[in-house]
Scaffold this active site. Structure first.
Site, PDB file in Angstrom:
ATOM      1  N   LYS A 148     -14.372  20.028  -2.605  1.00 15.63           N
ATOM      2  CA  LYS A 148     -13.627  21.239  -2.241  1.00 15.63           C
ATOM      3  C   LYS A 148     -14.074  22.422  -3.097  1.00 15.63           C
ATOM      4  CE  LYS A 148     -10.539  19.809   0.895  1.00 15.63           C
ATOM      5  NZ  LYS A 148     -10.326  20.443   2.193  1.00 15.63           N
ATOM      6  N   THR A 192       4.914  16.440 -12.458  1.00 13.22           N
ATOM      7  CA  THR A 192       5.552  17.362 -11.512  1.00 13.22           C
ATOM      8  C   THR A 192       4.623  17.755 -10.353  1.00 13.22           C
ATOM      9  OG1 THR A 192       4.827  19.382 -12.630  1.00 13.22           O
ATOM     10  CG2 THR A 192       6.921  18.388 -13.381  1.00 13.22           C
ATOM     11  N   ARG A 193       5.261  18.127  -9.261  1.00 13.42           N
ATOM     12  CA  ARG A 193       4.606  18.743  -8.105  1.00 13.42           C
ATOM     13  C   ARG A 193       5.634  19.720  -7.520  1.00 13.42           C
ATOM     14  NH1 ARG A 193       1.250  15.905 -10.140  1.00 13.42           N
ATOM     15  NH2 ARG A 193      -0.279  14.524  -9.136  1.00 13.42           N
ATOM     16  N   ARG A 221       1.907  20.388 -11.856  1.00 11.68           N
ATOM     17  CA  ARG A 221       1.259  21.244 -10.859  1.00 11.68           C
ATOM     18  C   ARG A 221       2.293  22.145 -10.208  1.00 11.68           C
ATOM     19  NH1 ARG A 221      -1.405  18.137  -6.353  1.00 11.68           N
ATOM     20  NH2 ARG A 221      -3.160  17.823  -7.738  1.00 11.68           N
ATOM     21  N   PRO A 243      -2.754  14.385 -12.053  1.00 13.69           N
ATOM     22  CA  PRO A 243      -2.365  15.603 -12.778  1.00 13.69           C
ATOM     23  C   PRO A 243      -0.927  15.534 -13.293  1.00 13.69           C
ATOM     24  CG  PRO A 243      -3.524  16.167 -10.758  1.00 13.69           C
ATOM     25  CD  PRO A 243      -3.258  14.688 -10.698  1.00 13.69           C
ATOM     26  N   ARG A 244      -0.731  15.993 -14.550  1.00 11.81           N
ATOM     27  CA  ARG A 244       0.600  15.922 -15.195  1.00 11.81           C
ATOM     28  C   ARG A 244       1.568  16.941 -14.616  1.00 11.81           C
ATOM     29  NH1 ARG A 244       3.245  12.477 -17.165  1.00 11.81           N
ATOM     30  NH2 ARG A 244       4.637  14.083 -17.974  1.00 11.81           N
ATOM     31  N   SER A 296       5.449  10.330   1.944  1.00 11.05           N
ATOM     32  CA  SER A 296       5.318   9.268   2.956  1.00 11.05           C
ATOM     33  C   SER A 296       5.813   7.941   2.389  1.00 11.05           C
ATOM     34  CB  SER A 296       3.868   9.096   3.406  1.00 11.05           C
ATOM     35  OG  SER A 296       3.162  10.270   3.292  1.00 11.05           O
ATOM     36  N   TYR A 328     -13.162  14.355  -3.856  1.00 14.93           N
ATOM     37  CA  TYR A 328     -12.366  15.356  -3.139  1.00 14.93           C
ATOM     38  C   TYR A 328     -12.417  16.696  -3.885  1.00 14.93           C
ATOM     39  CZ  TYR A 328      -8.049  17.230  -0.943  1.00 14.93           C
ATOM     40  OH  TYR A 328      -7.124  17.986  -0.269  1.00 14.93           O
ATOM     41  N   VAL A 382       3.299  10.787  -1.954  1.00 17.60           N
ATOM     42  CA  VAL A 382       4.620  10.482  -2.503  1.00 17.60           C
ATOM     43  C   VAL A 382       5.716  10.576  -1.431  1.00 17.60           C
ATOM     44  CG1 VAL A 382       5.098  12.822  -3.445  1.00 17.60           C
ATOM     45  CG2 VAL A 382       6.118  10.797  -4.498  1.00 17.60           C
TER      46      VAL A 382
HETATM   47  P1  NAD Z   1      -5.020  14.728   7.294  1.00 19.69           P
HETATM   48  O1  NAD Z   1      -5.788  13.580   6.733  1.00 19.69           O
HETATM   49  O2  NAD Z   1      -3.754  14.451   8.005  1.00 19.69           O
HETATM   50  O3  NAD Z   1      -5.940  15.573   8.281  1.00 19.69           O
HETATM   51  C1  NAD Z   1      -7.334  15.699   8.122  1.00 19.69           C
HETATM   52  C2  NAD Z   1      -7.962  15.630   9.510  1.00 19.69           C
HETATM   53  O4  NAD Z   1      -9.384  15.797   9.372  1.00 19.69           O
HETATM   54  C3  NAD Z   1      -7.750  14.286  10.188  1.00 19.69           C
HETATM   55  O5  NAD Z   1      -7.325  14.481  11.507  1.00 19.69           O
HETATM   56  C4  NAD Z   1      -9.118  13.611  10.127  1.00 19.69           C
HETATM   57  O6  NAD Z   1      -9.330  12.694  11.154  1.00 19.69           O
HETATM   58  C5  NAD Z   1     -10.032  14.826  10.184  1.00 19.69           C
HETATM   59  N1  NAD Z   1     -11.371  14.608   9.606  1.00 19.69           N
HETATM   60  C6  NAD Z   1     -11.668  14.026   8.425  1.00 19.69           C
HETATM   61  N2  NAD Z   1     -13.009  14.030   8.242  1.00 19.69           N
HETATM   62  C7  NAD Z   1     -13.548  14.644   9.328  1.00 19.69           C
HETATM   63  C8  NAD Z   1     -14.871  14.946   9.728  1.00 19.69           C
HETATM   64  N3  NAD Z   1     -15.934  14.638   8.967  1.00 19.69           N
HETATM   65  N4  NAD Z   1     -15.056  15.566  10.921  1.00 19.69           N
HETATM   66  C9  NAD Z   1     -14.014  15.867  11.716  1.00 19.69           C
HETATM   67  N5  NAD Z   1     -12.735  15.604  11.394  1.00 19.69           N
HETATM   68  C10 NAD Z   1     -12.504  14.999  10.210  1.00 19.69           C
HETATM   69  O7  NAD Z   1      -4.785  15.740   6.087  1.00 19.69           O
HETATM   70  P2  NAD Z   1      -3.875  17.038   6.032  1.00 19.69           P
HETATM   71  O8  NAD Z   1      -2.804  16.795   5.060  1.00 19.69           O
HETATM   72  O9  NAD Z   1      -3.540  17.522   7.380  1.00 19.69           O
HETATM   73  O10 NAD Z   1      -4.890  18.075   5.347  1.00 19.69           O
HETATM   74  C11 NAD Z   1      -5.617  19.009   6.122  1.00 19.69           C
HETATM   75  C12 NAD Z   1      -6.474  19.867   5.209  1.00 19.69           C
HETATM   76  O11 NAD Z   1      -5.646  20.555   4.270  1.00 19.69           O
HETATM   77  C13 NAD Z   1      -7.498  19.062   4.396  1.00 19.69           C
HETATM   78  O12 NAD Z   1      -8.696  19.802   4.338  1.00 19.69           O
HETATM   79  C14 NAD Z   1      -6.864  18.977   3.029  1.00 19.69           C
HETATM   80  O13 NAD Z   1      -7.839  18.899   2.014  1.00 19.69           O
HETATM   81  C15 NAD Z   1      -6.090  20.288   2.956  1.00 19.69           C
HETATM   82  N6  NAD Z   1      -4.944  20.161   2.031  1.00 19.69           N
HETATM   83  C16 NAD Z   1      -3.814  19.479   2.419  1.00 19.69           C
HETATM   84  C17 NAD Z   1      -2.755  19.352   1.529  1.00 19.69           C
HETATM   85  C18 NAD Z   1      -1.486  18.652   1.901  1.00 19.69           C
HETATM   86  O14 NAD Z   1      -0.581  18.551   1.057  1.00 19.69           O
HETATM   87  N7  NAD Z   1      -1.329  18.149   3.099  1.00 19.69           N
HETATM   88  C19 NAD Z   1      -2.868  19.901   0.239  1.00 19.69           C
HETATM   89  C20 NAD Z   1      -4.044  20.541  -0.115  1.00 19.69           C
HETATM   90  C21 NAD Z   1      -5.075  20.690   0.798  1.00 19.69           C
HETATM   91  N1  UDP Z   2       3.441   9.085  -6.557  1.00 20.30           N
HETATM   92  C1  UDP Z   2       4.511   8.261  -6.887  1.00 20.30           C
HETATM   93  N2  UDP Z   2       4.849   7.253  -6.034  1.00 20.30           N
HETATM   94  C2  UDP Z   2       4.199   7.040  -4.859  1.00 20.30           C
HETATM   95  C3  UDP Z   2       3.118   7.899  -4.518  1.00 20.30           C
HETATM   96  C4  UDP Z   2       2.772   8.899  -5.386  1.00 20.30           C
HETATM   97  O1  UDP Z   2       5.140   8.424  -7.945  1.00 20.30           O
HETATM   98  O2  UDP Z   2       4.568   6.097  -4.137  1.00 20.30           O
HETATM   99  C5  UDP Z   2       3.100  10.174  -7.482  1.00 20.30           C
HETATM  100  C6  UDP Z   2       1.612  10.347  -7.790  1.00 20.30           C
HETATM  101  O3  UDP Z   2       1.236   9.516  -8.871  1.00 20.30           O
HETATM  102  C7  UDP Z   2       1.550  11.818  -8.129  1.00 20.30           C
HETATM  103  C8  UDP Z   2       2.627  12.445  -7.247  1.00 20.30           C
HETATM  104  O4  UDP Z   2       3.493  11.380  -6.856  1.00 20.30           O
HETATM  105  O5  UDP Z   2       1.892  12.035  -9.479  1.00 20.30           O
HETATM  106  C9  UDP Z   2       2.080  13.120  -5.992  1.00 20.30           C
HETATM  107  O6  UDP Z   2       1.214  12.192  -5.354  1.00 20.30           O
HETATM  108  P1  UDP Z   2       0.540  12.488  -3.939  1.00 20.30           P
HETATM  109  O7  UDP Z   2      -0.410  11.382  -3.678  1.00 20.30           O
HETATM  110  O8  UDP Z   2       1.578  12.781  -2.929  1.00 20.30           O
HETATM  111  O9  UDP Z   2      -0.243  13.867  -4.161  1.00 20.30           O
HETATM  112  P2  UDP Z   2      -1.271  14.368  -5.283  1.00 20.30           P
HETATM  113  O10 UDP Z   2      -1.324  13.398  -6.412  1.00 20.30           O
HETATM  114  O11 UDP Z   2      -2.556  14.482  -4.576  1.00 20.30           O
HETATM  115  O12 UDP Z   2      -0.680  15.655  -5.711  1.00 20.30           O
END
Ligand code: NAD
Ligand code: UDP
Ligand code: UDP
Length: 342
Positions: free
Chosen positions: A153, A214-215, A281, A278-279, A193, A149, A191
């Protein structure tokens, strides 16, 4: 909307969590919205209310393959975003970021469309600089579990800046930090969900590690505002822009907030920390404030309360379906997914 301002907008990943909120906002604003999604993690339910709108169209398509449509703007959001989802098929995750970016940039180049990339705070990896400014280059393990990922990106960002420099494509890059809200996939293992589903089901809340990592959590409506502002600004920032919340919390603090939002008294259960987690963010939001006059405004308690209502409705629906199916199928379950080692 006046014809002059009405645009044809492509949203890739439009059936996902962020994409469906963005599509909704653009449809309500009167634009013609084309949602492209392969439904890898997105679901039709997320965009079902839009299907009857005259200015919304849905196309099942995988952006790792070329796409020929005529549009004015492209929001490139397609990519699984939660660690559980993006680690399930790591090769496809990187292809989506890299081949997908090339195809969408090729489309933008041919049509003259403005294009925004949904990048991520994960480009900073396990950051050595705090809070993270856009000028920090990051600390990513290129062969770790998150690399499919993070590096995908990062490469997409490189493609975006070079299509701009070499071909003059009008590009925008949003580095999105952790965002939450209704329509998060209940099984995505993130986290919020997980904790919401657990709290509402009376199960223990799983916290990975000691919970001091942290987040900073941004409510989805605020984030979508930021994306639209970044797309619409005619004076685009040269560099990527951080979008998110700068209210940094430990995961133990997040768990307490979830308990308050759901009225649950569930206990907390510590589980092993996944590798490369990540520790710390938290974004430096100066660029978003200066260039876009944007900062998030939804208080965490309010955002979590709205999210709790959404998850509680989903749980009620699932338990109704499982009662109806009781004799025919095993009980439907919304038990949270984990990417923590067991
Ligand atoms: P999500 O998984 O809910 O949505 C991603 C969507 O992309 C889904 O509907 C999936 O079916 C579609 N998809 C995946 N691969 C595809 C492909 N090859 N062709 C067409 N469609 C495809 O995730 P999200 O949380 O809505 O994230 C959306 C975007 O924002 C992503 O690019 C993600 O990297 C970025 N982003 C999200 C977060 C967050 O906290 N939600 C944080 C950082 C970056
Ligand atoms: N995390 C947690 N319990 C859970 C799911 C995630 O403590 O049930 C932690 C995870 O290890 C991370 C933080 O929550 O430190 C955020 O996780 P998430 O997957 O939401 O996002 P990301 O790690 O991509 O920032
Ligand atoms: N592409 C696309 N739709 C278009 C134009 C291009 O999907 O409307 C894809 C096509 O697969 C192409 C890629 O974008 O390979 C990159 O396009 P570009 O023009 O940069 O390069 P080239 O066509 O030379 O490969």
């Amino acid at each position: 909307m006046k014809e002059l301002h009405r645009k044809r907008v492509l949203v890739t990943g439009g059936a996902g969590f962020l994409g469906s909120h963005l599509c909704e906002r653009l449809v309500v604003a009167g634009h013609d919205v084309l949602c492209v999604d392969n439904f890898y993690t997105g679901v039709k339910d997320n965009i079902a209310p839009l299907l009857d709108a005259g200015n919304f169209e849905l196309m099942r398509h995988d952006i790792t393959f070329p796409l020929y449509v005529e549009v004015d703007e492209i929001y490139n959001l397609a990519c699984p975003a939660s660690p559980v989802h993006y680690q399930r098929d790591p090769v496809q995750t990187t292809k989506t970021s890299v081949h997908g970016a090339i195809n969408m940039l090729g489309l933008a180049k041919r049509t003259g469309a403005r294009i925004l990339q949904a990048s991520t705070s994960e480009v900073y990896g396990d950051p050595g600089v705090h809070p993270q400014t856009e000028s920090y280059w990051g600390n990513v393990n290129p062969i770790g579990l998150r690399a499919c990922y993070d590096e995908g990106k990062r490469c997409a960002e490189t493609l975006f800046v070079n299509y701009h420099r070499q071909h003059g494509v009008a590009t925008r890059i949003a580095r999105i930090f952790n965002t939450y809200g209704p329509r998060m996939h209940p099984l995505d293992g993130r986290v919020i969900s997980n904790l919401m589903t657990q709290a509402l089901s009376g199960e223990s809340l799983t916290i990975y590690g000691d919970g001091t990592q942290t987040r900073a959590l941004c409510y989805v409506d605020d984030l979508v505002d930021g994306l639209i502002r970044l797309m619409e600004t005619d004076v685009p920032p040269e560099a990527p822009v951080n979008l998110g919340s700068d209210n940094e919390l430990t995961m133990l603090e997040v768990a307490r907030e979830v308990l308050l939002a759901t009225g649950s008294t569930a206990s907390i259960e510590l589980r092993p920390l996944p590798s490369d987690d990540p520790r710390r963010r938290c974004p430096d939001l100066s660029a978003a404030r200066d260039c876009l006059a944007w900062s998030p405004s939804t208080p965490l308690a309010e955002g979590l309360a709205r999210t709790a209502r959404y998850f509680s409705q989903r749980l009620a629906m699932v338990s109704q379906v499982s009662r109806m199916d009781e004799r025919a199928t095993p009980t439907a379950s919304l038990s949270p997914r984990s990417n923590a080692p067991v």
